[in-house]
Design a protein around this motif. Structure first.
Motif, PDB file in Angstrom:
ATOM      1  N   UNK A  70     -22.193  33.443  42.721  1.00 52.67           N
ATOM      2  CA  UNK A  70     -23.089  32.322  42.511  1.00 52.67           C
ATOM      3  C   UNK A  70     -23.925  32.171  43.773  1.00 52.67           C
ATOM      4  N   UNK A  71     -25.120  31.672  43.655  1.00 50.94           N
ATOM      5  CA  UNK A  71     -26.009  31.595  44.805  1.00 50.94           C
ATOM      6  C   UNK A  71     -25.563  30.556  45.817  1.00 50.94           C
ATOM      7  N   UNK A  72     -25.944  30.764  47.052  1.00 47.35           N
ATOM      8  CA  UNK A  72     -25.772  29.853  48.151  1.00 47.35           C
ATOM      9  C   UNK A  72     -24.541  29.002  48.213  1.00 47.35           C
ATOM     10  N   UNK A  73     -23.854  29.115  49.304  1.00 46.59           N
ATOM     11  CA  UNK A  73     -22.741  28.229  49.565  1.00 46.59           C
ATOM     12  C   UNK A  73     -22.402  28.349  51.032  1.00 46.59           C
ATOM     13  N   UNK A  74     -21.648  27.456  51.552  1.00 49.53           N
ATOM     14  CA  UNK A  74     -21.392  27.417  52.989  1.00 49.53           C
ATOM     15  C   UNK A  74     -20.036  27.981  53.345  1.00 49.53           C
ATOM     16  N   UNK A  75     -19.869  28.433  54.546  1.00 51.80           N
ATOM     17  CA  UNK A  75     -18.613  29.014  55.001  1.00 51.80           C
ATOM     18  C   UNK A  75     -17.709  27.942  55.531  1.00 51.80           C
ATOM     19  N   UNK A  76     -16.487  28.032  55.251  1.00 47.51           N
ATOM     20  CA  UNK A  76     -15.603  27.086  55.844  1.00 47.51           C
ATOM     21  C   UNK A  76     -14.591  26.559  54.874  1.00 47.51           C
ATOM     22  N   UNK A 133     -26.660  13.295  56.708  1.00 42.51           N
ATOM     23  CA  UNK A 133     -26.972  12.641  55.435  1.00 42.51           C
ATOM     24  C   UNK A 133     -25.895  12.885  54.387  1.00 42.51           C
ATOM     25  N   UNK A 134     -24.661  13.137  54.797  1.00 44.58           N
ATOM     26  CA  UNK A 134     -23.579  13.444  53.862  1.00 44.58           C
ATOM     27  C   UNK A 134     -22.538  12.329  53.863  1.00 44.58           C
ATOM     28  N   UNK A 135     -21.662  12.353  52.859  1.00 39.47           N
ATOM     29  CA  UNK A 135     -20.594  11.357  52.791  1.00 39.47           C
ATOM     30  C   UNK A 135     -19.659  11.460  53.991  1.00 39.47           C
ATOM     31  N   UNK A 152     -22.471  21.696  47.427  1.00 38.16           N
ATOM     32  CA  UNK A 152     -23.878  22.057  47.625  1.00 38.16           C
ATOM     33  C   UNK A 152     -24.031  22.680  49.004  1.00 38.16           C
ATOM     34  N   UNK A 153     -24.844  23.704  49.088  1.00 35.94           N
ATOM     35  CA  UNK A 153     -25.136  24.353  50.359  1.00 35.94           C
ATOM     36  C   UNK A 153     -26.349  23.656  50.950  1.00 35.94           C
ATOM     37  N   UNK A 154     -26.186  23.181  52.174  1.00 37.26           N
ATOM     38  CA  UNK A 154     -27.279  22.459  52.825  1.00 37.26           C
ATOM     39  C   UNK A 154     -27.561  23.056  54.192  1.00 37.26           C
ATOM     40  N   UNK A 155     -28.721  22.754  54.699  1.00 35.43           N
ATOM     41  CA  UNK A 155     -29.087  23.114  56.056  1.00 35.43           C
ATOM     42  C   UNK A 155     -28.250  22.261  57.006  1.00 35.43           C
ATOM     43  N   UNK A 156     -27.811  22.838  58.086  1.00 34.18           N
ATOM     44  CA  UNK A 156     -26.968  22.112  59.046  1.00 34.18           C
ATOM     45  C   UNK A 156     -27.615  20.832  59.553  1.00 34.18           C
ATOM     46  N   UNK A 172     -13.633  15.124  56.842  1.00 32.54           N
ATOM     47  CA  UNK A 172     -14.792  15.970  56.583  1.00 32.54           C
ATOM     48  C   UNK A 172     -14.679  16.664  55.240  1.00 32.54           C
ATOM     49  N   UNK A 173     -15.807  16.731  54.571  1.00 27.78           N
ATOM     50  CA  UNK A 173     -15.950  17.520  53.354  1.00 27.78           C
ATOM     51  C   UNK A 173     -16.900  18.665  53.626  1.00 27.78           C
ATOM     52  N   UNK A 174     -17.198  18.893  54.895  1.00 29.77           N
ATOM     53  CA  UNK A 174     -18.157  19.917  55.296  1.00 29.77           C
ATOM     54  C   UNK A 174     -17.444  21.167  55.763  1.00 29.77           C
ATOM     55  N   UNK A 175     -17.995  22.312  55.394  1.00 28.67           N
ATOM     56  CA  UNK A 175     -17.450  23.586  55.821  1.00 28.67           C
ATOM     57  C   UNK A 175     -18.602  24.449  56.302  1.00 28.67           C
ATOM     58  N   UNK A 176     -18.584  24.843  57.558  1.00 24.67           N
ATOM     59  CA  UNK A 176     -19.684  25.613  58.141  1.00 24.67           C
ATOM     60  C   UNK A 176     -19.639  27.058  57.665  1.00 24.67           C
ATOM     61  N   UNK A 177     -20.758  27.511  57.094  1.00 22.74           N
ATOM     62  CA  UNK A 177     -20.889  28.906  56.692  1.00 22.74           C
ATOM     63  C   UNK A 177     -21.346  29.718  57.898  1.00 22.74           C
ATOM     64  N   UNK A 178     -22.312  29.185  58.603  1.00 18.73           N
ATOM     65  CA  UNK A 178     -22.829  29.800  59.822  1.00 18.73           C
ATOM     66  C   UNK A 178     -23.531  28.697  60.607  1.00 18.73           C
ATOM     67  N   UNK A 179     -24.290  29.076  61.622  1.00 19.50           N
ATOM     68  CA  UNK A 179     -24.957  28.061  62.441  1.00 19.50           C
ATOM     69  C   UNK A 179     -26.002  27.266  61.674  1.00 19.50           C
ATOM     70  N   UNK A 180     -26.491  27.806  60.556  1.00 18.10           N
ATOM     71  CA  UNK A 180     -27.590  27.168  59.841  1.00 18.10           C
ATOM     72  C   UNK A 180     -27.219  26.516  58.516  1.00 18.10           C
ATOM     73  N   UNK A 181     -26.089  26.899  57.934  1.00 22.77           N
ATOM     74  CA  UNK A 181     -25.741  26.408  56.600  1.00 22.77           C
ATOM     75  C   UNK A 181     -24.339  25.819  56.561  1.00 22.77           C
ATOM     76  N   UNK A 182     -24.192  24.811  55.699  1.00 25.52           N
ATOM     77  CA  UNK A 182     -22.943  24.084  55.547  1.00 25.52           C
ATOM     78  C   UNK A 182     -22.699  23.842  54.055  1.00 25.52           C
ATOM     79  N   UNK A 183     -21.449  23.922  53.628  1.00 23.98           N
ATOM     80  CA  UNK A 183     -21.086  23.535  52.264  1.00 23.98           C
ATOM     81  C   UNK A 183     -20.630  22.084  52.311  1.00 23.98           C
TER      82      UNK A 183
END
Length: 199
Positions: A187-193, A43-45, A34-38, A55-66
């Motif tokens: 597919x819509x929205x996803x985070x970089x990383x 609030x993530x696992x 899921x693409x979320x706001x940074x 980490x299961x997080x991958x930064x797309x940019x300064x504002x979004x994370x997968x």
């Protein structure tokens, strides 16, 4: 049928292993979740785990994370290596993993996490690397960040409690692979990383 399988890893927990050979530049898969706001990172696992290198997080940019902890796929199991056989590329808000070199069937798939510390007080030893490569830098933190100094300058989210993986937007594969959109349906929205499930 995917061309990789999840198994126990000598590097860390579970890893992703090639079922078939890969050639340089070949698409391994997309890092999904899921693409979320940074601002939602806490609030993530990943935030609930006491290990800052998990980490299961991958930064797309300064504002979004997968967040691969929700709706993620097996690409999240790719472990870090200082001498990786794969690399991540960014296309908009999507992250793709490609082979950097020839990969044999049975070989563990890895990429450089290029972690940025989430807390300014974090040290390289807080993110230990166990890849075993000859050129292992001993940490999963971004090599350029380490060369620039041991603080978190340049980190996309200073003060965030979690380390996040970063794709290299200047990667040659990213610049030259115009067929990527034909290979992977949009597919819509996803985070970089390049974030992986660890453990």
């Amino acid at each position: 049928m995917s061309s990789y399988v999840v198994r126990r890893s000598r590097v860390h927990g579970r890893g992703l292993f090639a079922r078939t050979p890969y050639e340089p530049g070949q698409l391994v898969g997309e890092y999904r979740g899921r693409v979320i706001d940074s601002a939602m990172e806490t609030d993530t696992s990943s935030a609930l785990d006491s290990d800052p290198s998990y980490t299961l997080l991958f930064a797309v940019d300064d504002d979004r994370v997968i967040d691969a902890g929700v709706d993620g796929n097996n690409i999240r199991f790719i472990n870090h290596s200082c001498d990786p056989n794969c690399e991540t590329t960014l296309d908009g808000d999507r992250v793709f993993v490609h082979a950097r070199r020839h990969i044999r069937a049975g070989e563990e798939l890895t990429y450089d996490y290029n972690l940025r510390p989430g807390d300014p007080d974090d040290r390289p030893e807080d993110y230990p690397c166990r890849c075993g490569a000859e050129n292992c830098r001993g940490t999963m933190l971004d090599a350029e960040l380490l060369r620039a100094g041991s603080d978190s300058k340049g980190a996309p989210h200073p003060g965030s409690p979690i380390a996040r993986q970063q794709a290299d937007p200047d990667d040659e594969l990213h610049k030259s692979d115009q067929t990527l959109k034909d290979q992977v349906p949009p597919r819509p929205g996803r985070r970089n990383g390049a974030g992986e499930l660890r453990g």
